[in-house]
Write a protein that holds these residues in place. Structure first.
Motif, short mmCIF file in Angstrom:
data_model
loop_
_atom_site.label_atom_id
_atom_site.label_comp_id
_atom_site.label_asym_id
_atom_site.label_seq_id
_atom_site.Cartn_x
_atom_site.Cartn_y
_atom_site.Cartn_z
N GLU A 136 -99.76 8.63 18.09
CA GLU A 136 -98.72 8.91 19.07
C GLU A 136 -99.31 9.56 20.32
O GLU A 136 -98.91 9.24 21.46
CB GLU A 136 -97.66 9.81 18.44
N LYS A 137 -100.28 10.44 20.14
CA LYS A 137 -100.94 11.07 21.28
C LYS A 137 -101.71 10.04 22.10
O LYS A 137 -101.69 10.07 23.34
CB LYS A 137 -101.89 12.16 20.79
N PHE A 138 -102.37 9.12 21.40
CA PHE A 138 -103.11 8.05 22.07
C PHE A 138 -102.18 7.21 22.94
O PHE A 138 -102.49 6.90 24.10
CB PHE A 138 -103.79 7.18 21.01
N LEU A 139 -101.02 6.85 22.41
CA LEU A 139 -100.06 6.03 23.15
C LEU A 139 -99.45 6.80 24.32
O LEU A 139 -99.20 6.22 25.39
CB LEU A 139 -98.96 5.55 22.21
N ASP A 140 -99.24 8.09 24.14
CA ASP A 140 -98.61 8.90 25.18
C ASP A 140 -99.55 9.22 26.34
O ASP A 140 -99.12 9.31 27.50
CB ASP A 140 -98.08 10.21 24.59
N GLU A 141 -100.83 9.38 26.05
CA GLU A 141 -101.77 9.87 27.05
C GLU A 141 -102.54 8.78 27.78
O GLU A 141 -103.26 9.08 28.74
CB GLU A 141 -102.77 10.84 26.40
N HIS A 142 -102.41 7.53 27.35
CA HIS A 142 -103.17 6.46 27.98
C HIS A 142 -102.26 5.31 28.38
O HIS A 142 -101.23 5.06 27.73
CB HIS A 142 -104.27 5.95 27.04
N GLU A 143 -102.64 4.63 29.45
CA GLU A 143 -101.88 3.48 29.90
C GLU A 143 -102.29 2.25 29.10
O GLU A 143 -103.10 1.44 29.53
CB GLU A 143 -102.11 3.26 31.40
N VAL A 144 -101.74 2.17 27.91
CA VAL A 144 -102.04 1.07 27.00
C VAL A 144 -100.73 0.41 26.58
O VAL A 144 -99.66 1.01 26.69
CB VAL A 144 -102.80 1.57 25.75
N PRO A 145 -100.77 -0.84 26.13
CA PRO A 145 -99.54 -1.53 25.72
C PRO A 145 -98.81 -0.78 24.60
O PRO A 145 -99.45 -0.29 23.66
CB PRO A 145 -100.06 -2.89 25.22
N ARG A 146 -97.52 -0.70 24.71
CA ARG A 146 -96.71 -0.06 23.67
C ARG A 146 -96.38 -1.08 22.60
O ARG A 146 -95.90 -2.17 22.90
CB ARG A 146 -95.41 0.50 24.26
N PRO A 147 -96.60 -0.76 21.33
CA PRO A 147 -96.23 -1.70 20.26
C PRO A 147 -94.72 -1.69 20.05
O PRO A 147 -94.02 -0.75 20.45
CB PRO A 147 -96.95 -1.12 19.05
N ARG A 148 -94.22 -2.74 19.42
CA ARG A 148 -92.80 -2.77 19.10
C ARG A 148 -92.47 -1.93 17.87
O ARG A 148 -91.30 -1.59 17.63
CB ARG A 148 -92.35 -4.22 18.87
N GLY A 149 -93.48 -1.61 17.09
CA GLY A 149 -93.25 -0.81 15.91
C GLY A 149 -94.55 -0.33 15.29
O GLY A 149 -95.64 -0.80 15.64
N ILE A 150 -94.44 0.66 14.41
CA ILE A 150 -95.59 1.22 13.70
C ILE A 150 -95.30 1.16 12.20
O ILE A 150 -94.22 1.56 11.75
CB ILE A 150 -95.85 2.68 14.12
N VAL A 151 -96.27 0.66 11.44
CA VAL A 151 -96.16 0.58 9.98
C VAL A 151 -97.05 1.65 9.37
O VAL A 151 -98.24 1.74 9.69
CB VAL A 151 -96.60 -0.81 9.46
#
Length: 594
Positions: A136-151
């Motif tokens: 979650e920190k990786f997704l929040d702090e970097h301009e990277v594609p957001r996934p539709r979901g996490i398993v």
């Protein structure tokens, strides 16, 4: 003439289909065992049977398909674990393209993760509860594609996938993207098909053909996001339903002798690792650490992923011969992600476990001119044989004329076979250049097209492949070719103040010819208070001048832990060169003058 041969009877059947069969024919047999040293110094073992692996695979497939469609990507952002293996299998079973990466808290790999993840544009992430905050920190702090979901793999109910049936997969279907380590360029996603994954595993089994193949076990600590780690821990066991014992890479780095102890527990076992690992563990061998270790059941220690050193072969064999290790068990091999991993191995041409790997002394001056001329002179350069391929072809080709070279002539190593990747994800131009190479005036019986350019230099002598180095790393001074790994070995042997395996040699432009720069890490075992920088530099310059007949433009001693390395542990010469030019190296001289 090209080495090897294609095998028309080599099965390209997707390995996930073999997994489904193992779940029926041997549901209670051990499949994957993870040895957890984080909670138990001696290692707590957690095992899944083939039946359990299949149920977890089904549950993962169902969870992935709730979020993503066939052909979309699933990024594996989780630590080394049983969940990693079942996540890969679940992606295979769901027609989702797996992207084996790692948990974002893995130190020193942030940039590579950002680039690889962004390139793949995953629709879904697979992780575990303990790694979720880092994801979650990786997704929040970097301009990277957001996934539709996490398993969350470790929270799936194995029963939730009951009834899931395998789709009709073909060998040409894309299975996963293997991101290269980026030793000479940015990471690129190699497209590995189900057929390529299966072919490479079966080529390996045929190559070393161990006794009682059905009972053979694997021991590995290699990262699962790395090509060699994935093939060792997943592809090979899936072929025949063999048991694999898995540990975390950090557990090996902290106490390397654990690797040998795990091997000792198995009466019929294989393993694999890069050259530095065998050097590292050999340095830890002594009467105390070898107590109770019996390595007589080890069939193959595959040595690949980086140049194989003659000194390593001797050190490892000498260190573990008292524990029953046979001298021919340590087997040099050559491979790369673009070929799934395995290309050639010394076990093909030299299968006797009691016969050491072959080495060839060659004339140093002739080698700088691109010729392999055997020599018994005291100053001869010693090359290690990487044997021959099995089920694929290797040709030595002039990279400029694209004509195959005669034996004894150095050229680019080209590969042709069913294990070769089909291209780089999202990069058609680079794919065509690398995977669509054509040999000009190909000899009769040799395919003209469909060759993969490795970017590595090598030569064939007496039916065996000798790898000499990376094309992009080649240092050309005064019209003579020099391979950086040879200069690096000479450098580290010149002074005990230099940390072994932590040296980078590269060239920078000069007015008339390229100039040699050598960057080396300081060895912690030499007290910094007793360090004489001038003496270290004099020793290095003298050693390189004597052995290679060339002068060093600049020698830089840097602090421990500051040399650039790839995610697979190789010296990143290109990155080190960039840091040198930018003045970004942590120099020991600066520390001493503070």
């Amino acid at each position: 003439m090209a080495l090897g041969s294609l095998l028309p009877d080599l099965s390209l059947r997707p390995l996930v289909e073999s997994l489904a069969e193992h779940a029926v024919t041997k549901p209670d047999a051990k499949a994957f065992t993870f040895v957890d040293y984080s909670s138990d110094r001696d290692g707590a073992k957690h095992t899944l049977t083939w039946g359990e692996v299949w149920r977890r695979t089904q549950a993962t497939a169902v969870a992935l398909r709730r979020i993503a469609e066939p052909g979309e990507r699933a990024a594996l952002l989780l630590p080394q674990s049983l969940d990693y293996l079942t996540a890969m299998c679940g992606a295979f079973a769901s027609e989702i393209v797996a992207v084996p990466l790692f948990s974002p808290d893995l130190p020193g790999n942030a940039d590579r993760l950002i680039r690889a993840y962004s390139d793949a544009e995953p629709a879904v992430i697979v992780t575990v509860r303990s790694a979720l905050p880092y994801v979650e920190k990786f997704l929040d702090e970097h301009e990277v594609p957001r996934p539709r979901g996490i398993v969350l793999s470790d929270e799936l109910d194995p029963a939730s996938g009951a009834g899931w049936e395998l789709p009709e997969l073909t060998p040409g279907d894309l299975a996963y993207l293997q991101y290269t380590s980026g030793s000479t360029s940015s990471p690129a996603g190699v497209e590995i098909t189900h057929g390529g994954f299966a072919a490479n595993a079966r080529q390996l089994w045929r190559s070393w053909n161990p006794p009682e193949i059905e009972t053979c076990e694997a021991v590995t600590w290699l990262p699962l996001f790395h090509d060699m780690g994935l093939i060792t821990a997943l592809a090979l066991p899936l072929v025949n339903g063999n048991h694999v014992i898995l540990a975390d890479p950090m557990s090996f780095l902290m106490r390397p002798i654990r690797w040998m102890r795990l091997l000792s527990e198995c009466p019929n076992v294989y393993t694999a690792g890069p050259n530095f690992a065998y050097d590292y563990v050999a340095g830890q061998a002594n009467d105390k650490s070898l107590a109770g270790i019996d390595l007589s059941g080890v069939n193959v220690c595959l040595n690949g992923a980086e140049p194989v050193r003659p000194s390593t072969l001797k050190a490892f064999n000498d260190a573990f011969a008292p524990a029953g290790l046979r001298p021919g068990v340590l087997r040099p091999a050559y491979g790369l992600a673009e070929a799934t991993v395995f290309v050639s191995g010394s076990f093909v041409t030299n299968p006797d476990p009691d016969e050491p790997a072959r080495q060839l002394g060659v004339d140093r001056e002739e080698l700088t001119q691109g010729r392999i001329v055997p020599s018994e002179a005291e100053n001869a350069q010693h090359l290690v044989s990487c044997g021959a391929p099995q089920g694929q072809l290797v040709a030595i080709v002039d990279p400029e004329t694209r004509r195959e070279q005669p034996d004894g002539t150095v050229g680019e190593i080209w590969v042709h076979g069913p294990n070769v990747g089909r291209g780089y994800w999202g990069n058609g131009e680079r794919s065509a250049e690398t995977f669509g190479a054509v040999i000009e005036d190909a000899a009769e019986g040799i395919p003209a097209g469909g060759w993969m350019r490795t970017g590595d230099f090598g030569a064939v002598h007496a039916g065996e492949l000798y790898v000499t180095g990376r094309i992009k790393d080649l240092i050309i001074v005064d019209g003579r070719n020099h391979y950086p790994q040879d200069i690096e070995v000479t450098t580290e042997e010149s002074s005990p103040a230099i940390r072994p395996d932590y040296v980078a040699a590269f060239a920078i432009p000069g007015e008339e010819t390229e100039r040699l720069v050598v960057v080396a890490e300081r060895n912690r075992r030499v007290p910094i208070a007793k360090l004489d920088l001038a003496e270290v530099e004099r020793a290095v310059r003298a050693g390189v001048n004597q052995v290679h007949e060339m002068s060093i433009h600049e020698f830089v001693l840097i602090e421990p832990g500051s040399l650039s390395r790839t995610s697979s542990g190789k010296v990143a010469r290109a990155a080190t060169r960039t840091r040198y030019l930018e003045g970004d190296l942590v120099r020991t001289a600066d520390r001493l003058t503070r």
